[in-house]
Design an enzyme around this catalytic site. Structure first.
Site, PDB file in Angstrom:
ATOM      1  N   ARG A  15       0.810  -1.221   0.000  1.00  0.00           N
ATOM      2  CA  ARG A  15       0.000   0.000   0.000  1.00  0.00           C
ATOM      3  C   ARG A  15       0.845   1.272   0.000  1.00  0.00           C
ATOM      4  NH1 ARG A  15      -4.299  -0.880   4.708  1.00  0.00           N
ATOM      5  NH2 ARG A  15      -2.822  -2.486   5.407  1.00  0.00           N
ATOM      6  N   LYS A  22       8.814  -1.092   3.184  1.00  0.00           N
ATOM      7  CA  LYS A  22       8.038  -0.150   3.985  1.00  0.00           C
ATOM      8  C   LYS A  22       8.815   0.385   5.180  1.00  0.00           C
ATOM      9  CE  LYS A  22       4.628  -1.832   6.436  1.00  0.00           C
ATOM     10  NZ  LYS A  22       3.282  -2.287   6.871  1.00  0.00           N
ATOM     11  N   THR A  78       2.256 -13.144  10.531  1.00  0.00           N
ATOM     12  CA  THR A  78       3.078 -12.705  11.662  1.00  0.00           C
ATOM     13  C   THR A  78       3.596 -13.878  12.483  1.00  0.00           C
ATOM     14  OG1 THR A  78       1.014 -12.397  12.891  1.00  0.00           O
ATOM     15  CG2 THR A  78       1.986 -10.434  11.864  1.00  0.00           C
ATOM     16  N   ASN A 169      -5.972  -3.883  19.793  1.00  0.00           N
ATOM     17  CA  ASN A 169      -4.670  -4.535  19.744  1.00  0.00           C
ATOM     18  C   ASN A 169      -3.714  -3.704  18.897  1.00  0.00           C
ATOM     19  OD1 ASN A 169      -2.550  -6.349  19.662  1.00  0.00           O
ATOM     20  ND2 ASN A 169      -3.508  -7.673  18.128  1.00  0.00           N
ATOM     21  N   ASN A 227       0.978   1.994   7.139  1.00  0.00           N
ATOM     22  CA  ASN A 227       0.724   1.089   6.017  1.00  0.00           C
ATOM     23  C   ASN A 227       0.650   1.789   4.670  1.00  0.00           C
ATOM     24  OD1 ASN A 227       0.507  -1.412   7.493  1.00  0.00           O
ATOM     25  ND2 ASN A 227      -1.424  -0.637   8.314  1.00  0.00           N
TER      26      ASN A 227
END
Length: 459
Positions: A15, A22, A78, A169, A227
């Site tokens: 993205r 990133k 993850t 979270n 992101n």
């Protein structure tokens, strides 16, 4: 009990619409990964493992010599990323922090508080959470009557009641290290994404009756995960405000802090005044009682005390106490300005050392020179240091007067107390106490001006 850390930095970040991984996009002068690593370092971990994948070598270079690395060749979630650290960490006793490399706003203080909470409550796992005004899209933290976490429920799976929960979270966790890697062996890819989710170990711990807790961040901004470019700009804004506030608390005055850009490693001493639209980058230090006016840009430079920089650019240079620069001056790399030097408007200095109390008031170029004390450069002076292939040095002694519109063609030396006559082209050394005159002889033609069309007699 020993601390360990796993930083997740393997993803591409589609993205972001970028060829750069990133985590290597910068916030306030350093990469997001470096921000996270600095926060993690506050825990003094015995071992830090960074999980790399997309363009792994670029990511490795950023933390080379500071972290161990584990390669995730396929990005399968993850949980899978954390599995890559098994060889480095699985047999060790202690607690392990797991944190994403795209959370640049997290602070070392918050991570210390998280670890302390985890240890004091004897949890097998502790989730770093935050309270969101608008929790839509986040995983919700569901607790029991004892405050223990029973589950993390994603937005799409949450009941209407669970969607009202505002504790979310953040994606940062602390685990008992051995139990983490034991539980990872029992997670699977039976989900819509076909990935190994780290959150599945929370369910495993709860099913085993083990204690899972959550520590709530005081500042929701610290939870921001970047992101896309919109979130990157948000992180930049929050970090800029944080940096500027810290400087103001330490005694720096800002005319308009919202319009001032200061990178994270810049050091500013008290009683500095900074106007709007000032940019300070890299390893820059500003001495006390200095004044930086609108439009000034300083990069990787050491600025002394009581320096005034007026709408000018300084890069990779050293400026001593009491110097004045500008307006519209350009101090280029490897320049050194000694105490009380004055560099005026439209003056460029490059790779030169200028001695105390010397002055170049306007319209001058000083390149590859060693200039003594009490030297005065007249307007329009040029030190011609480049022949198209090589750079040459000019040495100018103390108390030299360089006349206006002098062109000094290096290499040469001008001795102490020498003078160059205005309009001269100087091509050879000038001895001490001498005058160099290098210009065409003037000849006056009496009465000839009457022949020119602009003469008043022609009107």
């Amino acid at each position: 009990m020993s601390n360990y850390a796993i930083i997740l930095a393997a993803g591409k970040g589609t993205r972001m619409k970028s060829d750069l991984p990133k985590v290597l996009h910068k916030v306030s002068g350093i990469t997001m990964l470096e921000h996270v690593f600095r926060a993690v370092s506050a825990l003094n971990p015995e071992k830090t493992v960074t999980i790399i994948g997309h363009k792994a070598e670029l990511v490795r270079e950023v933390l080379s010599g500071k972290s161990s690395f584990a390669l995730q060749t396929e990005q399968l979630g993850t949980g899978h990323a954390v599995m890559m650290a098994e060889e480095e960490l699985a047999r060790l006793a202690g607690q392990t922090l797991v944190i994403a490399g795209d959370t640049p706003l997290i602070t070392g203080e918050s991570l210390k508080n998280l670890i302390d909470f985890h240890v004091n409550h004897k949890n097998v796992a502790t989730i770093l959470t935050a309270t969101a005004d608008d929790p839509f899209g986040y995983g919700r933290i569901i607790r029991n009557q004892h405050g223990e976490v029973t589950k993390i429920v994603e937005q799409k799976d949450a009941t209407e009641f669970e969607q009202q929960v505002k504790e979310i979270n953040t994606g940062t966790y602390v685990f008992d290290n051995k139990r983490l890697f034991e539980a990872l062996k029992n997670i699977n890819t039976n989900n819509a994404q076909g990935e190994y989710y780290l959150t599945d170990v929370i369910s495993i711990f709860r099913e085993n009756g083990e204690k899972v807790g959550a520590y709530v961040l005081r500042d929701f901004n610290e939870s921001l995960g970047v992101n896309d470019r919109v979130a990157l700009a948000t992180a930049e804004s929050v970090m800029r405000n944080r940096i500027n506030k810290a400087h103001m608390v330490n005694g720096v005055s800002f005319q308009n802090p919202e319009a001032t850009y200061i990178e994270v490693d810049v050091v500013i001493e008290p009683d500095v005044v900074i106007e709007a639209n000032v940019t300070l980058k890299g390893q820059t230090k500003i001495g006390s009682e200095s004044f930086l006016t609108n439009g000034t840009c300083i990069v990787d430079s050491n600025i002394g005390q009581r320096v005034v920089v007026t709408n000018s650019t300084i890069k990779e240079s050293t400026v001593a106490d009491g110097v004045t620069v500008g307006p519209y001056a350009h101090i280029r790399p490897e320049s050194v300005l000694a105490e009380n030097v004055h560099i005026g408007n439209f003056v460029e200095v490059k790779g030169s050392t200028i001695g105390e109390n010397s002055k170049a008031g306007h319209l001058t170029y000083i390149g590859n020179a060693e200039v003594g004390t009490e030297v005065n450069f007249g307007a329009g002076t040029i030190l011609a240091n480049y022949d198209g292939k090589n750079k040459f040095k000019t040495t100018i002694g103390d108390n030299v007067f360089v006349g206006s519109n002098s062109t000094i063609i290096a290499p040469l030396t001008i001795g102490n107390r020498a003078v160059t006559a205005a309009g001269s082209t100087v091509t050879k050394d000038v001895p001490e106490d001498s005058i160099a005159i290098g210009r065409g002889r003037q000849e006056n033609k009496d009465g000839y001006a009457k022949h020119f069309p602009y003469h008043p007699s022609k009107r």
